[in-house]
Design a protein around this motif. Structure first.
Motif, mmCIF file in Angstrom:
data_model
loop_
_atom_site.group_PDB
_atom_site.id
_atom_site.type_symbol
_atom_site.label_atom_id
_atom_site.label_comp_id
_atom_site.label_asym_id
_atom_site.label_seq_id
_atom_site.Cartn_x
_atom_site.Cartn_y
_atom_site.Cartn_z
ATOM 1 N N ALA A 38 0.836 -1.204 0.000
ATOM 2 C CA ALA A 38 0.000 0.000 0.000
ATOM 3 C C ALA A 38 0.870 1.254 0.000
ATOM 4 O O ALA A 38 0.575 2.239 -0.689
ATOM 5 N N GLU A 39 1.951 1.220 0.753
ATOM 6 C CA GLU A 39 2.862 2.360 0.780
ATOM 7 C C GLU A 39 3.498 2.583 -0.589
ATOM 8 O O GLU A 39 3.575 3.720 -1.076
ATOM 9 N N ALA A 40 3.939 1.504 -1.226
ATOM 10 C CA ALA A 40 4.563 1.610 -2.546
ATOM 11 C C ALA A 40 3.603 2.195 -3.573
ATOM 12 O O ALA A 40 4.002 2.991 -4.444
ATOM 13 N N ALA A 41 2.327 1.825 -3.485
ATOM 14 C CA ALA A 41 1.332 2.365 -4.412
ATOM 15 C C ALA A 41 1.161 3.875 -4.218
ATOM 16 O O ALA A 41 0.996 4.623 -5.194
ATOM 17 N N MET A 42 1.208 4.329 -2.985
ATOM 18 C CA MET A 42 1.089 5.759 -2.706
ATOM 19 C C MET A 42 2.317 6.510 -3.212
ATOM 20 O O MET A 42 2.207 7.610 -3.770
ATOM 21 N N ASN B 286 11.653 0.021 12.828
ATOM 22 C CA ASN B 286 11.388 -1.096 13.740
ATOM 23 C C ASN B 286 9.906 -1.369 13.949
ATOM 24 O O ASN B 286 9.466 -2.507 13.889
ATOM 25 N N TYR B 287 9.114 -0.337 14.212
ATOM 26 C CA TYR B 287 7.699 -0.493 14.549
ATOM 27 C C TYR B 287 6.798 -0.177 13.358
ATOM 28 O O TYR B 287 5.606 -0.440 13.391
ATOM 29 N N PHE B 288 7.380 0.400 12.333
ATOM 30 C CA PHE B 288 6.721 0.695 11.062
ATOM 31 C C PHE B 288 7.824 0.983 10.050
ATOM 32 O O PHE B 288 8.990 1.165 10.417
ATOM 33 N N ARG B 289 7.450 1.000 8.775
ATOM 34 C CA ARG B 289 8.413 1.315 7.718
ATOM 35 C C ARG B 289 7.907 2.556 6.984
ATOM 36 O O ARG B 289 6.724 2.639 6.645
ATOM 37 N N SER B 290 8.803 3.490 6.723
ATOM 38 C CA SER B 290 8.378 4.834 6.353
ATOM 39 C C SER B 290 9.102 5.401 5.145
ATOM 40 O O SER B 290 10.262 5.070 4.877
ATOM 41 N N VAL B 291 8.386 6.284 4.452
ATOM 42 C CA VAL B 291 8.977 7.173 3.461
ATOM 43 C C VAL B 291 8.567 8.596 3.832
ATOM 44 O O VAL B 291 7.556 8.810 4.519
ATOM 45 N N ILE C 270 4.723 8.628 5.240
ATOM 46 C CA ILE C 270 3.771 7.525 5.081
ATOM 47 C C ILE C 270 4.357 6.350 5.844
ATOM 48 O O ILE C 270 5.489 5.940 5.592
ATOM 49 N N ALA C 271 3.615 5.833 6.825
ATOM 50 C CA ALA C 271 4.118 4.791 7.716
ATOM 51 C C ALA C 271 3.199 3.574 7.663
ATOM 52 O O ALA C 271 1.975 3.710 7.677
#
Length: 310
Positions: free
Chosen positions: A229-233, A252-257, A269-270
């Protein structure tokens, strides 16, 4: 079921012990993670939220004890608003008087009762009285009964010279839709999301510029269910808006851009996954200092530099 909305908000505070006392002892939020700024490990990164730290309840801080005071201006997040049962607003007004919290009288915003206040660093906050949320789960502690407890984030207010381009990112990429207008403020709401589901954009034109420092909001994070979902955004941002993000960072608790939206607010975006219980049991969240694997060899050095929280 995946949801759009706010994942968390990160701000800059003064001394860490004072920050912990206010957000835990005064506001009654749970410290769900005690870690460090992964990019500046000499600084704590404190996460507050509900019992499990679910997305939409999280407010985080980088405590920089000797930073200068900030001042809000265009291109920044002006205010963080929290949800509380409508019947509890009187309790909070009395509590703020009792605890010496700088606050204002009650007002109305988009038909809701609002109690605005400031934390010890002057950051702008609000409690929004929301009817019918008394049965929602809540973290109760520090002499705050569950009937009065905060139920996550309500909204954030962005201060923009021109809110239109920012609104286009919210609606086209981040899952929001326009939900109302009041004076110079446009409200956007994420469909199907109750906690952390609102962003208000206040257009101010040539308002005086701000100054980043303590009491400033560093960035605003939006939810993505997972990496796909993150990659699509990210793809949509590039394709339709010409905006490029950073590479994905593992927090660690989420992956973000990260990226700067058209008005210059730093957006993140997390991912919702893996969550805050990935490295400690839910029963003891926030009790131990947790470090990412690449910093574990420096634990003794980092702990000495951080100093005690209490």
């Amino acid at each position: 079921m995946s949801h759009a909305g706010i994942h968390h908000v990160t701000a800059v505070s003064g001394p860490a012990p004072r920050n912990l006392d206010f957000y835990s002892a005064v506001l009654g939020l749970r410290l769900v993670k005690k870690t460090v700024n992964f990019d500046d490990p000499g600084t704590y990164h404190l996460y507050y939220g509900d019992e499990v730290g679910q997305p939409g309840t999280i407010v985080t801080f980088f405590p920089w004890a000797h930073a200068a005071q900030g001042r809000v201006g265009p291109g920044e997040t002006q205010e963080i608003a929290l949800r509380a049962p409508a019947a509890a607003i009187g309790f909070w007004a009395h509590r703020f008087l009792e605890k010496g919290v700088d606050h204002d009288g009650l007002s109305k915003r988009f038909g809701e009762t609002v109690l605005t206040f400031r934390d010890p660093d002057g950051m702008h906050l609000a409690l929004i009285g929301v009817p019918g949320i008394e049965a929602e789960p809540a973290w109760a502690g520090n002499d705050i009964a569950v009937d009065h407890a905060v139920r996550g984030l309500h909204s954030v207010t962005l201060l923009e010279r021109d809110g239109g381009p920012t609104g286009a990112i919210l609606t086209d990429v981040l899952g929001f839709a326009e939900d109302g207008r009041e004076d110079t403020t446009v409200r956007y709401r994420a469909k199907g999301t109750t906690i952390g589901g609102v962003v208000d954009i206040r257009t101010v034109g040539d308002f005086p510029p701000g100054k980043f420092g303590t009491g400033s909001i560093h960035h605003l994070a939006f939810r993505a269910a997972d990496d796909a979902a993150e990659a699509a955004m990210v793809e949509k941002l590039v394709r339709d808006h010409g905006i490029r993000t950073t590479e994905q960072k593992d927090r660690n608790y989420f992956r973000s851009v990260y990226f700067r939206e058209p008005g210059h607010v730093l957006f993140e975006i997390a991912t919702d996954v893996p969550g805050f219980d990935v490295d400690e049991p839910r029963a003891t969240l926030g009790e131990a200092l947790k470090l990412p694997a690449f910093l574990e060899p420096r634990r003794a050095e980092i702990e000495a530099a951080l100093g005690p929280l209490a």
